[in-house]
Scaffold this active site. Structure first.
Site, PDB file in Angstrom:
ATOM      1  N   TRP A 147       0.820  -1.216   0.000  1.00 37.80           N
ATOM      2  CA  TRP A 147       0.000   0.000   0.000  1.00 37.80           C
ATOM      3  C   TRP A 147       0.853   1.265   0.000  1.00 37.80           C
ATOM      4  CZ3 TRP A 147      -4.625  -0.899   3.922  1.00 37.80           C
ATOM      5  CH2 TRP A 147      -5.514  -1.832   3.361  1.00 37.80           C
TER       6      TRP A 147
ATOM      7  N   HIS B 234      12.738  -2.335  -1.127  1.00 36.18           N
ATOM      8  CA  HIS B 234      11.925  -1.787  -2.223  1.00 36.18           C
ATOM      9  C   HIS B 234      12.726  -0.683  -2.922  1.00 36.18           C
ATOM     10  CE1 HIS B 234       8.729   0.322  -4.325  1.00 36.18           C
ATOM     11  NE2 HIS B 234       8.041  -0.794  -4.247  1.00 36.18           N
TER      12      HIS B 234
ATOM     13  N   GLU C 216      11.938   2.141  -3.922  1.00 35.71           N
ATOM     14  CA  GLU C 216      11.737   3.494  -3.375  1.00 35.71           C
ATOM     15  C   GLU C 216      12.622   3.709  -2.160  1.00 35.71           C
ATOM     16  OE1 GLU C 216       7.474   3.325  -3.087  1.00 35.71           O
ATOM     17  OE2 GLU C 216       7.340   3.357  -5.281  1.00 35.71           O
TER      18      GLU C 216
ATOM     19  N   GLU D 195      11.324  -6.325  -9.458  1.00 35.88           N
ATOM     20  CA  GLU D 195      10.532  -5.131  -9.745  1.00 35.88           C
ATOM     21  C   GLU D 195      11.384  -4.152 -10.549  1.00 35.88           C
ATOM     22  OE1 GLU D 195       7.092  -4.628  -6.754  1.00 35.88           O
ATOM     23  OE2 GLU D 195       8.825  -3.590  -5.979  1.00 35.88           O
TER      24      GLU D 195
ATOM     25  N   GLY E  13       4.736   1.896 -10.816  1.00 38.66           N
ATOM     26  CA  GLY E  13       3.882   3.080 -10.761  1.00 38.66           C
ATOM     27  C   GLY E  13       3.848   3.877 -12.045  1.00 38.66           C
TER      28      GLY E  13
ATOM     29  N   SER F  65       3.412  -2.281 -12.105  1.00 40.57           N
ATOM     30  CA  SER F  65       2.200  -1.987 -12.893  1.00 40.57           C
ATOM     31  C   SER F  65       1.398  -3.246 -13.241  1.00 40.57           C
ATOM     32  CB  SER F  65       2.551  -1.180 -14.148  1.00 40.57           C
ATOM     33  OG  SER F  65       3.091   0.080 -13.790  1.00 40.57           O
TER      34      SER F  65
ATOM     35  N   GLY G 199      -0.037   0.134  -6.812  1.00 39.02           N
ATOM     36  CA  GLY G 199      -1.233   0.942  -7.062  1.00 39.02           C
ATOM     37  C   GLY G 199      -2.522   0.136  -7.141  1.00 39.02           C
TER      38      GLY G 199
HETATM   39  C1  PEP Z   1       5.474  -1.599  -5.950  1.00 36.54           C
HETATM   40  O1  PEP Z   1       5.596  -0.481  -5.515  1.00 36.54           O
HETATM   41  O2  PEP Z   1       5.959  -2.579  -5.353  1.00 36.54           O
HETATM   42  C2  PEP Z   1       4.737  -1.775  -7.195  1.00 36.54           C
HETATM   43  C3  PEP Z   1       4.856  -2.897  -7.843  1.00 36.54           C
HETATM   44  O3  PEP Z   1       3.981  -0.710  -7.585  1.00 36.54           O
HETATM   45  P1  PEP Z   1       2.964  -0.655  -8.833  1.00 36.54           P
HETATM   46  O4  PEP Z   1       2.170  -1.925  -8.839  1.00 36.54           O
HETATM   47  O5  PEP Z   1       2.106   0.543  -8.561  1.00 36.54           O
HETATM   48  O6  PEP Z   1       3.785  -0.494 -10.067  1.00 36.54           O
END
Ligand code: PEP
Length: 246
Positions: free
Chosen positions: A10, A91, A93, A163, A169, A208, A230
């Site tokens: 989230w 992650h 981020e 990822e 995102g 995504s 998201g």
């Molecule tokens: C994430 O932040 O782990 C992610 C996969 O984000 P999103 O699905 O929004 O791309």
């Protein structure tokens, strides 16, 4: 046979009202494992809302340190106290915005494992790295750092999440073939350390993922579920993604 796992990240979203509206009607489909990772401050609320359901609780981060003088940090011991079983580590981020290096990510993974928390360890390349032909090298370096602190068998108790940063995102999903190529390479790397354990490690795809693309991704041979940002904020979309995995 690896059981599929779908985890909701989230990020920094939610409120007491929105979380209840999400969780009260949510039903996880049987046949796969489902984890929800809300912000720290809502873990207690979500533990109550999800208690007795098949949905497990995860956190988005943990400290690499034991309890003590670390203002603003959250220890793994505290996560366990809140009923948390899973924790996202590394992650992109956190790597990009909060300076988490491969070494820090490996230390957090080791801390989670030492406490019996199941880490979901995130790896992935930036667009610049992919365009320079370095995607696999970057992911292999990130995994190698983790393997310096944790065995493949230990990682099988949690999960890895590939990822690609350029897909998070952005609405720009890796094609199933692009994702499968990296997932297969990760499994080869794990197998070099422990062939028997490598086939049991769940490797999630994140970036995504939506109800419309989930099934094609999840049917790739080395994609064992997803880490969903998201789309996980909308309960119906997250439920549809879980169904696609089961
Ligand atoms: C994430 O932040 O782990 C992610 C996969 O984000 P999103 O699905 O929004 O791309």
């Amino acid at each position: 046979m690896r059981r599929k796992l779908v985890a909701a990240n989230w990020k920094m979203n939610g409120s007491f009202a929105a979380n209840a509206a999400w969780a009260v009607p949510f039903r996880a489909p049987a046949g796969c494992d489902v984890v929800v990772c809300p912000p720290f401050v809502y873990l207690g609320q979500m533990a109550g809302l999800l208690g007795g359901s098949a949905v497990e609780l995860g956190a988005q981060n943990l400290s690499s340190e034991k309890l003590g003088a670390f203002t603003g940090e959250v220890a793994g011991e505290m996560l366990l106290d809140c009923g948390v079983r899973w924790v996202i580590v590394g992650h992109s981020e956190r790597r990009a915005l909060y300076g988490e290096t491969d070494t820090v990510v490996a230390a957090k993974t080791a801390r989670a494992l030492a406490l019996g928390l199941r880490p979901i360890v995130c790896v992935g390349e930036t667009l610049e790295e992919r365009e320079a032909g370095r995607a696999l090298a970057v992911v292999q370096r990130q995994i190698a750092a983790v393997l310096a602190q944790a065995s493949v068998a230990q990682l099988a108790g949690g999960a890895l999440a590939y990822e690609p940063v350029w897909a998070i995102g952005t609405g720009r999903t890796a094609t199933p073939q692009q994702a499968q190529e990296v997932h297969a390479a990760i499994r080869v790397q794990l197998a070099a350390a422990d062939a028997a354990a490598a086939v049991t490690v769940r490797i999630l795809y994140g970036g995504s993922v939506k109800p419309s693309n989930a099934q094609e991704l999840f049917t790739q041979p080395d994609i064992d579920g997803g880490l969903i940002g998201g789309a996980s904020l909308v309960a119906a979309d997250f439920a549809a993604i879980c169904v696609a995995a089961c």
